[in-house]
Design an enzyme around this catalytic site. Structure first.
Site, PDB file in Angstrom:
ATOM      1  CB  VAL A  57      54.936  41.824  59.748  1.00 56.54           C
ATOM      2  CG1 VAL A  57      55.115  41.108  61.081  1.00 56.54           C
ATOM      3  CG2 VAL A  57      53.689  41.315  59.036  1.00 56.54           C
ATOM      4  CB  ALA A 116      60.153  45.310  59.800  1.00 53.65           C
ATOM      5  CE  LYS A 117      61.539  40.087  53.845  1.00 50.44           C
ATOM      6  NZ  LYS A 117      63.015  40.074  53.929  1.00 50.44           N
ATOM      7  N   GLY A 118      57.567  43.677  54.767  1.00 50.63           N
ATOM      8  CA  GLY A 118      56.315  44.160  54.215  1.00 50.63           C
ATOM      9  C   GLY A 118      56.068  43.535  52.867  1.00 50.63           C
ATOM     10  CG  ASP A 143      62.132  40.477  50.181  1.00 52.50           C
ATOM     11  OD1 ASP A 143      63.048  40.164  50.950  1.00 52.50           O
ATOM     12  OD2 ASP A 143      61.255  39.668  49.829  1.00 52.50           O
TER      13      ASP A 143
END
Ligand code: NAD
Length: 418
Positions: free
Chosen positions: A58, A103-105, A144
Site C-alpha cells: 500500500v 507505505a506499508k507492505g 517490520d
C-alpha cells in the site's frame, strides 16, 4: 476507520484540516491512498506441500518524496490495516521533515511456522510481484513485524537480480551488506531522547523519576537502558507473559542479558523470570502503576476508554504504534495527561533508515557517532517545532504533530500544482 485511517488519527487529521483551512478536494488527496496492490504468492514449502499466501503493498502519499515503509510477515495482515499503517508513515515522515511519503507492505504468513528457506522464497516472490513499483527513488522497504535484517538482505538481493545492484531499495540491512550503524537501537534510543525532552518541558526531574514500560522487545529494552543511564528509575517492564515491578528500580541490562543468553541457548525466559528480584504484575496492572512516566512500547490499543482513567502517570510516551485508542486519547487529554504521539516518539527508526538510504545513495558509510548525531539532531528539531506549534495553536502534542505534518504535505501539493 475513516478512509482506511483509524478513528483516532482521523480525528486529529480532521483537526489539522480545519486548523489549516484545507479545502475538501485537497483533504481527499492527503487522506486517500495513492496505490494498493494485492497478489498471491504460491510456492512449494520445505516440507513439499504447496502453500499460497496473500501479499500487499500500500502506497499512501508521495508528495514529499518516494514512498517508504516496512514489510510485515504476520498471519493477520490485512489490506485495511496496512492502509492505516501506510498513512501513519506519511505523517511520521512529514513531521520529522524526511523526504518520504508513507507505505506499508505485508504477507499473511506466519514466519514462526515457516522454515528459513520458505521465508526467503516468499521474500523473493514478493519482490518479483512488486518489482516495478519499488526502487530507491520510488518506494523503499524496511523491516517490520516478522521480518528482520536478514529478510532485508534477501529483498535487496532479489531486487538487484532484476534491476542491478541498488542497496537504497531497502533499509534495515545488515551492516555487512550496506546497512547503517545504529539502526537496531534507533527507535528505542529515540523514545528515550524524546522522553527526556518531554520530561524536561513538563518539569519532571528525570533523575530518580519512576518509569513504567510496557514491553521488553526491541523498542522497549533499548529505551529502558538509555533512560536508566539518564538517571530514571525503571520500576516496571513487561512482555506477553506478564511483567515485574521493583520500586527501587530494575536492573534492565541484567534482565536483557539473561533473557538474550537464554534465547541463544534455545530457551524462552520471560522478563519476570529474568528479573531475579521484584514482584510479578500483569501487563494491564503495569499501565495503572503510580509512576511519573508511562511508556507503552509493545502492542496496539492497550489504553482505551475503560482503563484511561486508571493511568496515574502525568506523562505518557507512545513507544509503540497506536497504543492508545481514540476514546483513550480523549480521556487522557481531558485529564490533562501529556501524551507524546507515536509519530514523534518512535521516529528514531525511520530517521536512521533515512540516514542509511542517504549513505547508500552516496556509496559511503558513516561512523556510529555520526549516525547517532544525525538522528538526535533531527529528533530534537522535530520536537522543538512540535512544542512551538503546540503553544502557538494552543493544542496538545498530537494535534500539533498532525498540524505540522499536514501543513508540509499540503505545501508540497500546492507547489507541485496537483
Ligand atoms: P518486538 O517484537 O521486539 O517487541 C514487542 C514486545 O511486546 C515484546 O517484549 C513482547 O513480549 C511484548 N508483548 C507482546 N504482546 C504483549 C502484551 N499483550 N502485553 C505486553 N507486552 C506484550 O517489537 P518492537 O520492534 O519492540 O515493536 C514494539 C512496537 O513499536 C510495535 O508497535 C511496533 O510497531 C513499534 N515500532 C517499532 C519500531 C522498530 O524499529 N522496531 C519502529 C517504530 C515503531
Amino acid at each position: 476507520m475513516v478512509n482506511g485511517i483509524n478513528e483516532r488519527d482521523a480525528r486529529y487529521l480532521d483537526g489539522a484540516f480545519s486548523a489549516l483551512e484545507i479545502c475538501d478536494d485537497t483533504r481527499e488527496l492527503i487522506a486517500g491512498t495513492h496505490r494498493e496492490v494485492e497478489f498471491d504468492i504460491t510456492l512449494h514449502l520445505a516440507g513439499g506441500e504447496r502453500a499460497s499466501f496473500r501479499g500487499y503493498r500500500v502506497q499512501h502519499d508521495r508528495n514529499l518524496g518516494p514512498f517508504k515503509g516496512g514489510l510485515r510477515f504476520h498471519p493477520e495482515v490485512t489490506r485495511g490495516h496496512l492502509r492505516d499503517l501506510a498513512a501513519s508513515m506519511s505523517w511520521k515522515a512529514a513531521l520529522n521533515d524526511l523526504p518520504f511519503g508513507g507505505a506499508k507492505g505485508g504477507v499473511d504468513c506466519d514466519p514462526r511456522r515457516l522454515a528459513k528457506r520458505d521465508q526467503r522464497e516468499i521474500t523473493r516472490r514478493y519482490v518479483d510481484k512488486v518489482g516495478n513499483l519499488i526502487g530507491p527513488e520510488l518506494d523503499i522497504a524496511a523491516p517490520d513485524m516478522g521480518t528482520d535484517e536478514e529478510t532485508m538482505a534477501w529483498f535487496y538481493d532479489a531486487y538487484g537480480l532484476q534491476h542491478g545492484d541498488q542497496p537504497g531499495v531497502v533499509t534495515g540491512k545488515p551492516i555487512a551488506l550496506h546497512g547503517s550503524y545504529g539502526r537496531r537501537a534507533a527507535t528505542g534510543e529515540g523514545v528515550a531522547l524524546v522522553t527526556t525532552l518531554a520530561a524536561h518541558r513538563g518539569r519532571v526531574d528525570l533523575d530518580g523519576a519512576r518509569v513504567a514500560i510496557q514491553g521488553f522487545g526491541n523498542v522497549a529494552s533499548f529505551a529502558a537502558e538509555r533512560l536508566r543511564e539518564h538517571g530514571a528509575r525503571i520500576v516496571a517492564v513487561s512482555d506477553s507473559a506478564g511483567g515485574c515491578f521493583d520500586a527501587d528500580g530494575l536492573d534492565v541490562t541484567g534482565i536483557k542479558n539473561r533473557r538474550d543468553r537464554a534465547r541463544a541457548e534455545g530457551e524462552r525466559l520471560s522478563v519476570a523470570e529474568a528479573a531475579h528480584r521484584g514482584d510479578e504484575l500483569s501487563t494491564e496492572e503495569l499501565l495503572a502503576l503510580d509512576v511519573d512516566i508511562l511508556i507503552p512500547a509493545a502492542i496496539e490499543y492497550v489504553i482505551d476508554a475503560d482503563n484511561a482513567d486508571e493511568v496515574a502517570a502525568g506523562l505518557v510516551v507512545e513507544g509503540a504504534n497506536l497504543p492508545i485508542t481514540a476514546d483513550g486519547a480523549s480521556a487522557l487529554e481531558d485529564r490533562g495527561v501529556a501524551v507524546v504521539p507515536d509519530i514523534m516518539a518512535n521516529a528514531g527508526g525511520v530517521i536512521v533508515s533515512y540516514l542509511e538510504w542517504v549513505q547508500n545513495r552516496q556509496g559511503m558509510r558513516w561512523s556510529a557517532d555520526e549516525v547517532q548525531q544525525g538522528m538526535e539532531q533531527r529528533m530534537r528539531s522535530a520536537w522543538e517545532r512540535l512544542c512551538d506549534v503546540a503553544e502557538s495553536d494552543d493544542c496538545g502534542y498530537r494535534q500539533a504533530a498532525f498540524n505540522i505534518a499536514v501543513e508540509r504535505i499540503n505545501t508540497a501539493i500546492s507547489y507541485r500544482g496537483v
